[in-house]
Design a protein around this motif. Structure first.
Motif, PDB file in Angstrom:
ATOM      1  N   UNK A 148       1.008  -1.419   0.160  1.00 51.98           N
ATOM      2  CA  UNK A 148       0.170   0.621  -0.047  1.00 51.98           C
ATOM      3  C   UNK A 148       0.883   1.449   0.308  1.00 51.98           C
ATOM      4  N   UNK A 149       0.836   2.350  -0.351  1.00 52.33           N
ATOM      5  CA  UNK A 149       1.174   3.863  -0.936  1.00 52.33           C
ATOM      6  C   UNK A 149       0.134   4.527  -0.716  1.00 52.33           C
ATOM      7  N   UNK A 150       0.690   5.833   0.391  1.00 54.36           N
ATOM      8  CA  UNK A 150      -0.808   6.859   0.439  1.00 54.36           C
ATOM      9  C   UNK A 150       0.030   7.775  -0.566  1.00 54.36           C
ATOM     10  N   UNK A 151      -1.231   8.531  -0.767  1.00 55.22           N
ATOM     11  CA  UNK A 151      -1.253   9.156  -2.371  1.00 55.22           C
ATOM     12  C   UNK A 151      -1.555  10.525  -1.651  1.00 55.22           C
ATOM     13  N   UNK A 152      -1.157  11.657  -2.185  1.00 56.62           N
ATOM     14  CA  UNK A 152      -1.708  13.039  -1.141  1.00 56.62           C
ATOM     15  C   UNK A 152      -2.109  13.723  -2.310  1.00 56.62           C
ATOM     16  N   UNK A 153      -3.211  14.048  -1.974  1.00 59.32           N
ATOM     17  CA  UNK A 153      -4.417  14.779  -2.793  1.00 59.32           C
ATOM     18  C   UNK A 153      -4.926  16.365  -2.257  1.00 59.32           C
ATOM     19  N   UNK A 154      -4.308  17.336  -2.816  1.00 62.15           N
ATOM     20  CA  UNK A 154      -4.868  18.717  -2.512  1.00 62.15           C
ATOM     21  C   UNK A 154      -5.138  19.503  -3.504  1.00 62.15           C
ATOM     22  N   UNK A 155      -5.423  20.392  -3.314  1.00 60.40           N
ATOM     23  CA  UNK A 155      -6.256  21.546  -4.545  1.00 60.40           C
ATOM     24  C   UNK A 155      -5.109  22.167  -5.497  1.00 60.40           C
TER      25      UNK A 155
END
Length: 502
Positions: free
Chosen positions: A1-8
């Motif tokens: 698993x890998x965490x993906x950063x999500x932003x505007x």
């Protein structure tokens, strides 16, 4: 698993497609990751679970209404509708509408709780309906369901909708679209567009679960499924969707969630990595909001230590933020204390649920909500002595990232007139994977038998169970038989009516 950063991202700041969340969801939807036996077994369990609660609800008004709407859209090569004969087929989006409503009506199927809340089993009706209409086999159906669960659970882990009063179908709809994309073997680009379209059209407010809760609570997941099917159909014809739907300057994050400075981390498997999220979900032994499951079991345990309910002065449930503010007194909903409230509202009142479970020592999906039960004078008196309080320790346990450490129950303090107290606590429901009696295949079948008793024939019961237990090996024709039929004389609204438009 890998965490993906999500932003505007402002429009002037270019975000590559491969870095967009919707693209990453599409990539794992279009890969060919292996599926191990334990995941296959759990998918089978959840298909059985969905069928049991759907058949138990078949003649309830919202389900009958949804079925009547579906019946108005026959299609020779379409999908089946719960309760109806297998030789009658309907447009898949309308079958998903009817079946999704039936599955959700009793609020009695599986759940996953993290940053947000979900019923991942809601993915199955839409994916199954498309599988039946598009002549897909059991292995293809399995892969689609596994993807739907993975996307749904991962979004729920990473993005909280409730904080901004958005209904949780906003995570369900893109999961259904991704699952359908996997089922159909669509390319990444097509699934990417379908997921974006699904996100765009499925953001609604939480008023559906606030105040005087109506039957829309049961329809909402079915609505998401219908939207997801239409999104996939549209983009398969070459159409696009609003993009980037999560990260854009005017996106759902920017204006419906945490705003232009918001940031989320969404965990996802790598492309080709197994999708095992379904194993983190849990079903219900009791027909009530999931946060009440452990508290129902606790009430049954505490009942044995109470000689006279009239001696109770007050009951305080120390619990998580969500339980206190959504189904507890922290919601400030007077309807949650009203004996004339709807079943849907009582289902979201832990004060009512705990009072009945404490008095009865059990919970029943019909009897515990009956109007005469809710209006019983001694129950109303006890009910109004119950309050909830948020406890930071229970909130922290609720949000623990380790599934083995998550806790959804609470600590209950019952004070008596003589000043003595009865105190007990329970972290997870008995049926939870970490509970006293975790649900296994036999428990799912027992639940199916209990809920369908007197509704379907023994032959139909045996036919369905044997079919679904062979899921991986089913032909396309056998997938079309993955339905539970009710004798026609026991089914209301079994033909087109004239009450509505359709």
């Amino acid at each position: 698993m890998k965490k993906h950063t999500v932003r505007v991202y402002p429009s002037k700041e270019k975000l590559d497609r491969k870095d967009q969340l919707a693209w990453k969801l599409a990539e794992i939807s279009s890969d060919n990751a292996p599926i191990k036996a334990d995941v296959v077994d759990m998918v089978i369990n959840r298909i059985i679970d969905n069928a049991s609660v759907a058949i138990a609800a078949a003649n309830r008004r919202p389900v009958a209404s949804a079925r009547a709407m579906a019946i108005a859209h026959p299609r020779n090569s379409g999908a089946t509708v719960f309760g109806m004969p297998n030789d009658q087929k309907f447009d898949c989006e309308w079958a998903a509408w009817a079946n999704g409503t039936a599955v959700r009506e009793l609020d009695f199927h599986d759940t996953f709780l993290a940053a947000d809340y979900s019923h991942p089993g809601d993915n199955i009706p839409a994916i199954l309906a498309v599988a039946q209409q598009m002549n897909k086999n059991g292995k293809e159906l399995l892969k689609g369901i596994v993807t739907g669960y993975e996307i749904h659970v991962d979004l729920v882990k990473g993005i909280c909708l409730h904080e901004y009063k958005k209904d949780h179908i906003a995570h369900l709809c893109p999961a259904q679209a991704g699952g359908i994309g996997t089922l159909l073997g669509l390319p990444t680009e097509t699934i990417f567009q379908a997921i974006q379209q699904a996100v765009h059209v499925s953001f609604t407010t939480r008023q559906s679960r606030k105040g005087e809760i109506s039957s829309w609570k049961a329809y909402a997941p079915a609505h998401a499924g219908k939207l997801a099917i239409e999104a996939v159909d549209r983009v398969m014809r070459g159409e696009g969707a609003p993009s980037p739907i999560y990260e854009g300057e005017d996106s759902v994050i920017a204006y419906m969630l945490s705003g232009k400075n918001g940031k989320y981390e969404v965990p996802l498997p790598e492309v080709g990595e197994e999708k095992r999220a379904i194993l983190e979900t849990y079903t219900k032994e009791h027909s009530a909001e999931y946060q009440s499951q452990a508290l129902i079991d606790l009430a049954a345990r505490m009942k044995t230590k109470i000689a006279n309910f009239d001696d109770i002065t007050n009951i305080v449930i120390h619990t998580s933020h969500h339980t206190h503010y959504v189904i507890g007194t922290g919601a400030n909903d007077p309807q949650k204390m009203d004996p004339n409230a709807s079943r849907e509202t009582l289902d979201h009142s832990i004060m009512y649920i705990f009072a009945v479970a404490l008095q009865d020592g059990t919970w029943h999906h019909v009897n515990s909500y009956a109007p005469e039960r809710a209006k019983r004078a001694d129950t109303v008196a006890l009910w109004h002595k119950i309050s909830t309080q948020e406890d930071p320790a229970w909130t922290a346990a609720y949000h623990d990232q380790d599934p083995d450490k998550k806790r959804f129950g609470g600590r209950v303090e019952i004070t008596f007139k003589d000043g003595t107290k009865l105190v007990d606590e329970l972290g997870v429901a008995n049926a939870h994977p970490a509970g006293a009696k975790p649900f296994k295949r036999a428990d799912y079948i027992r639940k199916f038998d209990t809920l369908t008793d007197g509704i379907i024939t023994k032959e139909e019961r045996n036919r369905f169970i044997s079919l679904v237990e062979n899921l991986e090996n089913l032909t396309a024709d056998e997938v079309k038989q993955l339905n539970v039929q009710i004798p026609i004389d026991k089914l209301v609204n079994n033909k087109r009516d004239t009450k509505g438009i359709f």
